[in-house]
Scaffold this active site. Structure first.
Site, PDB file in Angstrom:
ATOM      1  N   HIS A 307      37.732 -48.090 -83.024  1.00  0.00           N
ATOM      2  CA  HIS A 307      39.158 -47.853 -83.195  1.00  0.00           C
ATOM      3  C   HIS A 307      39.795 -47.732 -81.821  1.00  0.00           C
ATOM      4  CE1 HIS A 307      42.951 -46.179 -84.602  1.00  0.00           C
ATOM      5  NE2 HIS A 307      42.624 -46.716 -85.763  1.00  0.00           N
ATOM      6  N   ASP A 364      38.482 -48.215 -92.727  1.00  0.00           N
ATOM      7  CA  ASP A 364      38.207 -49.380 -93.560  1.00  0.00           C
ATOM      8  C   ASP A 364      36.746 -49.514 -93.953  1.00  0.00           C
ATOM      9  OD1 ASP A 364      40.789 -50.323 -93.735  1.00  0.00           O
ATOM     10  OD2 ASP A 364      40.668 -51.208 -91.739  1.00  0.00           O
TER      11      ASP A 364
HETATM   12  N1  CMC Z   1      31.302 -54.173 -83.173  1.00  0.00           N
HETATM   13  C1  CMC Z   1      30.662 -54.410 -82.003  1.00  0.00           C
HETATM   14  N2  CMC Z   1      31.201 -54.153 -80.782  1.00  0.00           N
HETATM   15  C2  CMC Z   1      32.428 -53.618 -80.760  1.00  0.00           C
HETATM   16  C3  CMC Z   1      33.149 -53.329 -81.932  1.00  0.00           C
HETATM   17  C4  CMC Z   1      32.544 -53.626 -83.170  1.00  0.00           C
HETATM   18  N3  CMC Z   1      33.192 -53.380 -84.314  1.00  0.00           N
HETATM   19  N4  CMC Z   1      34.360 -52.810 -81.604  1.00  0.00           N
HETATM   20  C5  CMC Z   1      34.398 -52.762 -80.273  1.00  0.00           C
HETATM   21  N5  CMC Z   1      33.230 -53.238 -79.743  1.00  0.00           N
HETATM   22  C6  CMC Z   1      32.862 -53.303 -78.322  1.00  0.00           C
HETATM   23  C7  CMC Z   1      33.569 -54.416 -77.592  1.00  0.00           C
HETATM   24  O1  CMC Z   1      32.816 -55.608 -77.605  1.00  0.00           O
HETATM   25  C8  CMC Z   1      33.724 -53.826 -76.215  1.00  0.00           C
HETATM   26  O2  CMC Z   1      32.466 -53.905 -75.581  1.00  0.00           O
HETATM   27  P1  CMC Z   1      32.391 -54.110 -73.962  1.00  0.00           P
HETATM   28  O3  CMC Z   1      32.972 -52.848 -73.377  1.00  0.00           O
HETATM   29  O4  CMC Z   1      30.933 -54.293 -73.691  1.00  0.00           O
HETATM   30  O5  CMC Z   1      33.201 -55.328 -73.663  1.00  0.00           O
HETATM   31  C9  CMC Z   1      33.982 -52.334 -76.471  1.00  0.00           C
HETATM   32  O6  CMC Z   1      33.345 -52.079 -77.733  1.00  0.00           O
HETATM   33  C10 CMC Z   1      35.456 -51.971 -76.573  1.00  0.00           C
HETATM   34  O7  CMC Z   1      36.071 -52.810 -77.562  1.00  0.00           O
HETATM   35  P2  CMC Z   1      37.570 -53.349 -77.493  1.00  0.00           P
HETATM   36  O8  CMC Z   1      37.684 -54.563 -78.345  1.00  0.00           O
HETATM   37  O9  CMC Z   1      37.983 -53.453 -76.053  1.00  0.00           O
HETATM   38  O10 CMC Z   1      38.365 -52.120 -78.124  1.00  0.00           O
HETATM   39  P3  CMC Z   1      39.823 -52.163 -78.678  1.00  0.00           P
HETATM   40  O11 CMC Z   1      40.341 -50.776 -78.610  1.00  0.00           O
HETATM   41  O12 CMC Z   1      40.623 -53.246 -78.010  1.00  0.00           O
HETATM   42  O13 CMC Z   1      39.639 -52.634 -80.206  1.00  0.00           O
HETATM   43  C11 CMC Z   1      39.221 -52.600 -82.533  1.00  0.00           C
HETATM   44  C12 CMC Z   1      39.612 -51.775 -81.300  1.00  0.00           C
HETATM   45  C13 CMC Z   1      39.444 -51.745 -83.793  1.00  0.00           C
HETATM   46  C14 CMC Z   1      40.114 -53.848 -82.646  1.00  0.00           C
HETATM   47  C15 CMC Z   1      37.722 -53.015 -82.414  1.00  0.00           C
HETATM   48  O14 CMC Z   1      36.905 -51.862 -82.351  1.00  0.00           O
HETATM   49  C16 CMC Z   1      37.266 -53.921 -83.558  1.00  0.00           C
HETATM   50  O15 CMC Z   1      37.424 -55.140 -83.463  1.00  0.00           O
HETATM   51  N6  CMC Z   1      36.697 -53.335 -84.656  1.00  0.00           N
HETATM   52  C17 CMC Z   1      36.324 -54.112 -85.830  1.00  0.00           C
HETATM   53  C18 CMC Z   1      37.570 -54.394 -86.684  1.00  0.00           C
HETATM   54  C19 CMC Z   1      38.020 -53.164 -87.445  1.00  0.00           C
HETATM   55  O16 CMC Z   1      37.242 -52.471 -88.077  1.00  0.00           O
HETATM   56  N7  CMC Z   1      39.348 -52.946 -87.423  1.00  0.00           N
HETATM   57  C20 CMC Z   1      39.981 -51.847 -88.202  1.00  0.00           C
HETATM   58  C21 CMC Z   1      40.590 -50.794 -87.344  1.00  0.00           C
HETATM   59  S1  CMC Z   1      40.994 -49.323 -88.290  1.00  0.00           S
HETATM   60  C22 CMC Z   1      42.255 -49.822 -89.360  1.00  0.00           C
HETATM   61  C23 CMC Z   1      43.547 -49.897 -88.676  1.00  0.00           C
HETATM   62  O17 CMC Z   1      44.178 -48.851 -88.435  1.00  0.00           O
HETATM   63  O18 CMC Z   1      43.969 -51.032 -88.368  1.00  0.00           O
END
Ligand code: CMC
Length: 428
Positions: A307, A364
């Site tokens: 998140h 989710d």
């Molecule tokens: N599985 C594997 N690796 C992950 C995941 C995941 N679900 N989420 C983040 N990472 C890794 C990412 O690859 C990165 O690694 P590194 O530092 O080595 O490059 C690190 O964790 C940070 O990730 P980020 O993408 O920079 O983080 P963000 O804050 O931009 O993204 C997120 C947050 C929710 C989009 C992301 O965690 C994600 O894609 N999760 C899966 C989709 C999901 O479940 N979304 C629902 C969110 S809750 C409902 C809502 O309120 O929308």
């Protein structure tokens, strides 16, 4: 003396005020930055940028705290009704019994949609994703209520649009599903409460009543409350920015629905179930999929994990996990996907990759399993999220409009070609 922040640029010092919220969150107010220095800030994905001051929702990602108008989410999910929470978010305080009765009866009066709208549904293919249908239908409501086109017309007109949206979104959402089955639409039953009425429109048939189980109604009520607002996330920021152009509220909410659709936001609940099904059909080897999620050369991510704001735990996920166990037990459902979800959670929570990046199950991760237990088809999961999020979007829009916020218009740093002369096509 109040706290300030200093920025030194080319030997010159600039001072900016610090703003503090009621929960002691702090921000550097850079409203005058460009005017005074000629510089702007860059913050891709707005990870450090506060877009507004807001009195609606407080969340502390480190501590896993979520409050609506000061009330902890745990108390609201346990004790309140979704309609009560909608009132709280939109009007700022919990309703008295008389206010709640009035609000409920006003919403109930508007649950029907114009009969002409039924023809729109007929034009969609049966396989149309219900989020695409819902977003278009909500925008189309503006064509039936031209008085809504000016969002500042009058407080009464604004409130009428709010009530119509709350009343009609469940009808349009349920009809999107009925249409995908090519089943006849079920009209709302105004003697039913909000959640029961929605389940009736989803599952009753003209030939057969649908006996709505109170366990199902309770679970739906809880799920909608947990999704009702989440401060400045992607869809809510979309709502505030679209609304800031003075677009009408129907068009604005339609934009919010589109933003929610993406799998990194509300679409994740559908993606979680699809992922669990894939793991199940692949033999249920959870470790293999965890390895894939960690592999930087593999685009697979564990859906329902991570998140932007919660870096400890998502309090909504904690409540949902328990609700999920309760619902499955009460309805006596044995879902193999739940076993995979639990194993996946355990493996990931013990894995250094997930621990070091603070990746925990989010709202989710378990909501899809409850929706499945309630009989909601997978493609409707994000629609359910939209149903829950509607009061939050409305509250955020109302706060923005009534606060007289300026049009949202970020800047950029241009990195393209510098000035060059046009060359005729035969000389290129
Ligand atoms: N599985 C594997 N690796 C992950 C995941 C995941 N679900 N989420 C983040 N990472 C890794 C990412 O690859 C990165 O690694 P590194 O530092 O080595 O490059 C690190 O964790 C940070 O990730 P980020 O993408 O920079 O983080 P963000 O804050 O931009 O993204 C997120 C947050 C929710 C989009 C992301 O965690 C994600 O894609 N999760 C899966 C989709 C999901 O479940 N979304 C629902 C969110 S809750 C409902 C809502 O309120 O929308």
């Amino acid at each position: 003396m109040s706290e300030t922040a200093k920025i030194e640029l080319n030997g010159k010092m600039y001072e900016f005020p610090v703003v503090e919220g009621t929960e002691n969150e702090k921000a550097i107010d850079i409203t005058k930055l460009r005017q005074e220095t000629g510089y702007i800030t860059i913050d891709s994905g707005y990870k450090n940028t506060g877009a507004t001051l807001s009195a609606i929702t407080f969340l502390d990602g480190e501590e896993g705290i979520l409050h609506y108008r000061g009330y902890p989410i745990e108390q609201l999910a346990e004790k309140a009704s979704f309609i009560e929470v909608a009132y709280l978010l939109i009007y700022g305080s919990l309703p008295t019994q008389a206010q709640l009765d009035d609000f409920t009866s006003n919403i109930t009066k508007h649950t029907l949609v114009h009969e002409d709208m039924k023809q729109f549904f007929e034009a969609y293919p049966a396989k149309a994703h219900p989020m695409g249908v819902l977003s278009s239908m909500i925008c189309s409501l503006s064509t039936f209520y031209p008085e809504s086109l000016d969002p500042n017309r009058s407080p009464e007109a604004k409130n009428l649009t709010i009530l119509r949206l709350l009343a009609k979104l469940p009808t349009l959402a349920a009809w999107a599903y009925k249409n995908s089955m090519r089943h006849p639409f079920m009209y709302p039953k105004n003697g039913y409460d909000y959640c029961k009425n929605f389940m009736h429109m989803m599952f009753a048939m003209p030939t057969e009543d649908y006996d709505v189980d109170p366990v199902v109604v309770d679970a739906l009520n809880k799920l909608l409350i947990l999704h009702a607002d989440h401060e400045q996330n992607c869809s809510t920021s979309t709502v505030r920015i679209v609304g800031s152009s003075q677009a009408n509220l129907y068009a604005t909410i339609s934009a919010g629905i589109s933003a929610l659709w993406g799998p990194l936001h509300g679409g994740a609940n559908q993606a979680v179930i699809e992922m669990l099904e894939k793991i199940h059909n692949d033999g249920g080897d959870v470790d293999k999929w965890v390895l894939k999620a960690k592999d930087k050369d593999d685009s697979f991510r564990l859906m329902g994990f991570g998140h932007r704001v919660y870096k400890n735990f998502d309090p909504r996920a904690t409540i949902i996990k328990k609700a999920c166990d309760d619902v499955l037990e009460k309805l006596q459902i044995n879902d193999p996907l739940l076993a995979i979800a639990k194993k996946l959670e355990k493996v990931a929570l013990e894995d250094e990759y997930f621990k070091s990046r603070s990746l925990y199950p989010n709202v989710d991760f378990y909501s899809g399993i409850i929706y499945r237990a309630l009989g909601i088809p997978t493609e409707m999961f994000t629609v359910m999220f939209a149903l829950g999020r509607l009061p939050g979007w409305i509250a955020q829009w109302k706060e923005m409009i009534e606060g007289g916020e300026p049009i949202g218009r970020p800047r950029q740093i241009y990195t393209g070609a510098t000035t060059r002369d046009y060359v005729e096509i035969n000389k290129r």
